[in-house]
Write an enzyme that holds these catalytic residues in place. Structure first.
Site, PDB file in Angstrom:
ATOM      1  N   GLY A  43       0.849  -1.187   0.000  1.00 48.19           N
ATOM      2  CA  GLY A  43       0.000   0.000   0.000  1.00 48.19           C
ATOM      3  C   GLY A  43       0.879   1.229   0.000  1.00 48.19           C
ATOM      4  CB  CYS A  60       5.322  -4.258   0.248  1.00 49.62           C
ATOM      5  SG  CYS A  60       6.154  -2.689  -0.048  1.00 49.62           S
ATOM      6  CE1 TYR A  61       1.219   1.140   5.337  1.00 55.45           C
ATOM      7  CE2 TYR A  61      -0.489  -0.542   5.477  1.00 55.45           C
ATOM      8  CZ  TYR A  61       0.033   0.670   5.881  1.00 55.45           C
ATOM      9  OH  TYR A  61      -0.617   1.400   6.827  1.00 55.45           O
ATOM     10  CG  HIS A  74       5.705  -5.954  -4.329  1.00 54.45           C
ATOM     11  ND1 HIS A  74       4.445  -5.788  -3.810  1.00 54.45           N
ATOM     12  CD2 HIS A  74       6.374  -4.814  -4.055  1.00 54.45           C
ATOM     13  CE1 HIS A  74       4.350  -4.593  -3.261  1.00 54.45           C
ATOM     14  NE2 HIS A  74       5.507  -3.981  -3.390  1.00 54.45           N
ATOM     15  CD  GLU A 130       2.720  -8.717  -5.139  1.00 48.70           C
ATOM     16  OE1 GLU A 130       3.474  -9.457  -4.484  1.00 48.70           O
ATOM     17  OE2 GLU A 130       2.471  -7.538  -4.809  1.00 48.70           O
ATOM     18  CG  ASP A 141     -15.979 -10.726 -19.823  1.00 48.15           C
ATOM     19  OD1 ASP A 141     -15.108 -11.609 -19.979  1.00 48.15           O
ATOM     20  OD2 ASP A 141     -15.714  -9.556 -19.484  1.00 48.15           O
ATOM     21  CE  LYS A 196     -11.672 -10.510 -20.976  1.00 47.18           C
ATOM     22  NZ  LYS A 196     -12.930  -9.755 -21.041  1.00 47.18           N
TER      23      LYS A 196
END
Ligand code: XMP
Length: 514
Positions: free
Chosen positions: A55, A82-83, A169, A171, A227, A370
């Site tokens: 964040g 992180c945060y 991070h 991710e 979608d 997605k």
């Protein structure tokens, strides 16, 4: 059986959705919640693990996003990123302060000791850092498990309490072994079995939808996009002839797109549903005649779409359910899931609910990202060309034609775009470029063809790579491919004598060309 899940608690980090996606790639179901979500609610969801995101704040600042200390006492494994890592330390009695040296970008991290989180990870590994605060002292009970040259606590853990903090991070793809770390956390530390699979999701969803709908009537607006198509097929498999799909062809679709949609959903297709195709081209061209201002064009197309749909809905009469192809990023971005509420100015089906007489909305893809929607589509047997269709704006080619929209211009841009897409696919680039299309500039200029002077339009080719569609860079397409596209467009599309490649990134440009 209850679906095992991991929760991501969002502190406003830009990678919140990425964290959840990576967890799902480990076959573990994962949902995002704001840090404002009450502890009782988190507990009631019975998560196997909790991940705290990054964040933009400093955790020691007044009014910084925080959480109750009890979160760390539930006996549920917690991973702070992180945060999230700093906050964990701050709350549990460590110290976080401004770092003497800020770290940003790819950084070599050295592992210390042994950690289950880093099982199988190289002792020195490249990670993505992005922080100006750092943990200067760990909380009691924690041991340091990684450091960098400038960051004494790149990772720390309290193994007994199953609390893990990492400054970088995992991710982000730049963290070379990040997926392994997240896998270690969710599968080994949290003990998730990894039962989140698309085939069972599809099967369960169909069964659930069937029992929810019973003998009710269902209406679905098909746009031809991924979608709404996947949602429609799911409904068709669940309730078949109780479903009516309305497909409005506004004359601003890509070449042959209307027929492709009809081939799948129409009477010749595999599903026994009611398919209504409304050929409203003339109506839209009429309304757009003489209009040049882009926002006005968008408005007219949006409003006309609703009018046409409304007329069809009236003919159908009251229904019990209305299907919408909402997907998880829409849910998160509209503020219902995570922290980063992005107000979306364009919605594929915005406005529809108001003009249809229905009891309840059904959103079968509400929990999917997605790429998961695409996998669900393949699982449902939808043709690949439909499943891998690129994002296409609701107002269609209306916003890829600069100036007035006319039938002639639509034909030009459709033909040029079809050639471009064909050549990109032939070059094997169709799944690597984020979004690409041809647009028609409003510029005419002098050229020469054979012995004749011409005064024709210029087509603009656009191709961008993007992670989140908020920023984008123009894609590097091999020169030979561009050359082929150029010469085919000039030779095959009447009314065009120049082809240009748009190099602009976003910002300052937008992805669309309007
Ligand atoms: P821009 O042009 O804003 O586009 O950089 C970002 C992404 O959004 C798509 N886009 C739309 N999608 N309705 C949609 O469903 C719209 O009105 C619309 N306008 C832009 C665009 O194709 C790109 O993927």
């Amino acid at each position: 059986m209850e679906q095992e899940k991991v929760l991501v608690i969002d502190f406003g980090g830009q990678y919140n959705q990425l964290v959840a996606r990576r967890v799902r790639e480990c076959n573990v179901y994962c949902e995002i919640y704001s840090y404002r979500t009450a502890l009782e609610q988190i507990k009631a969801m019975n998560p196997r693990g909790i991940i705290l995101t990054g964040g933009p704040n400093s955790c020691y600042a007044e009014n910084a996003p925080a959480y109750r200390k009890e979160l760390f006492e539930l006996g549920i494994p917690v991973l702070g990123l992180c945060y999230g890592a700093q906050l964990m330390m701050h709350i549990l009695g460590g110290k976080v302060e401004q770092a003497p040296v800020q770290e940003y970008g790819k950084t070599e991290v050295a592992l210390d000791g042994e950690s289950a989180l880093f099982a199988g990870v190289e002792r020195r590994t490249i990670c993505w850092m992005s922080h100006s605060d750092y943990i200067s002292r760990t909380a009691p009970g924690f041991v340091i498990t990684a450091h960098t040259t400038d960051c004494p606590v790149a990772a720390a853990e309290d193994k007994e309490k199953n609390l893990y903090a990492i400054q970088f991070h995992p991710e982000v793809l730049h963290t070379q072994e990040g997926t392994k770390m997240l896998y270690n956390f969710v599968r080994n530390i949290c003990g998730c079995a990894g039962t989140w699979r698309m085939d069972s999701f599809v099967e369960n969803s169909i069964a659930e939808i069937r029992s929810k709908i019973g003998s009710g009537r269902v209406l679905c607006a098909l746009s031809g996009g991924v979608d709404s198509s996947v949602a429609a097929v799911m409904l068709a498999k669940a309730v078949g002839s109780q479903l009516t799909c309305v497909f409005v062809d506004h004359g601003l679709l890509r070449k042959n797109e209307g027929d492709e949609v009809e081939a799948v959903f129409g009477p010749q297709g595999p599903y026994q549903l009611h398919f209504v195709r409304v050929n409203a081209q003339e109506r839209f061209y009429g309304k757009l005649s003489g209009v040049t201002e882009p926002e006005q064009k968008r408005k007219i197309i949006g409003e006309e779409f609703i009018r046409v749909f409304e007329e069809e809905a009236k003919k159908i009469g009251a229904v019990d359910f209305l299907v919408q192809g909402t997907i998880y990023p829409d849910v998160v971005e509209s503020g219902l899931g995570g922290e980063s509420a992005v107000i979306k100015s364009h919605h594929n089906v915005g406005g529809l609910p108001d003009c249809v007489d229905f009891r309840e909305i059904i959103e079968p893809l509400r929990n999917l990202f997605k790429d998961e929607v695409r996998r669900a589509g393949l699982e449902l047997g939808i043709p690949e060309n439909l499943v891998y269709r690129q994002p296409f704006p609701g107002p269609g080619l209306g916003i890829r034609i600069i100036g007035e929209v006319t039938e002639e211009k639509v034909r030009i841009v459709q033909d040029a775009d079809a050639i471009y897409r064909e050549e990109i696919a032939r070059a094997g680039l169709d799944r690597t470029i984020g979004q690409y299309f041809a647009a028609l500039t409003n510029m005419r200029s002098v050229g020469v063809m054979g012995d004749e002077r011409t005064y024709d339009y210029a087509v603009a080719l656009r191709a961008v790579n993007t992670v989140d569609f908020m920023t984008a860079e123009s894609a590097e397409i091999p020169w030979e491919v561009l050359q082929t596209v150029m010469s085919r467009i000039i030779n095959e599309v009447r009314g065009v004598n120049r082809v240009m490649y748009d190099l602009t990134s976003k910002p300052p440009g937008t992805i669309e060309f309007e």
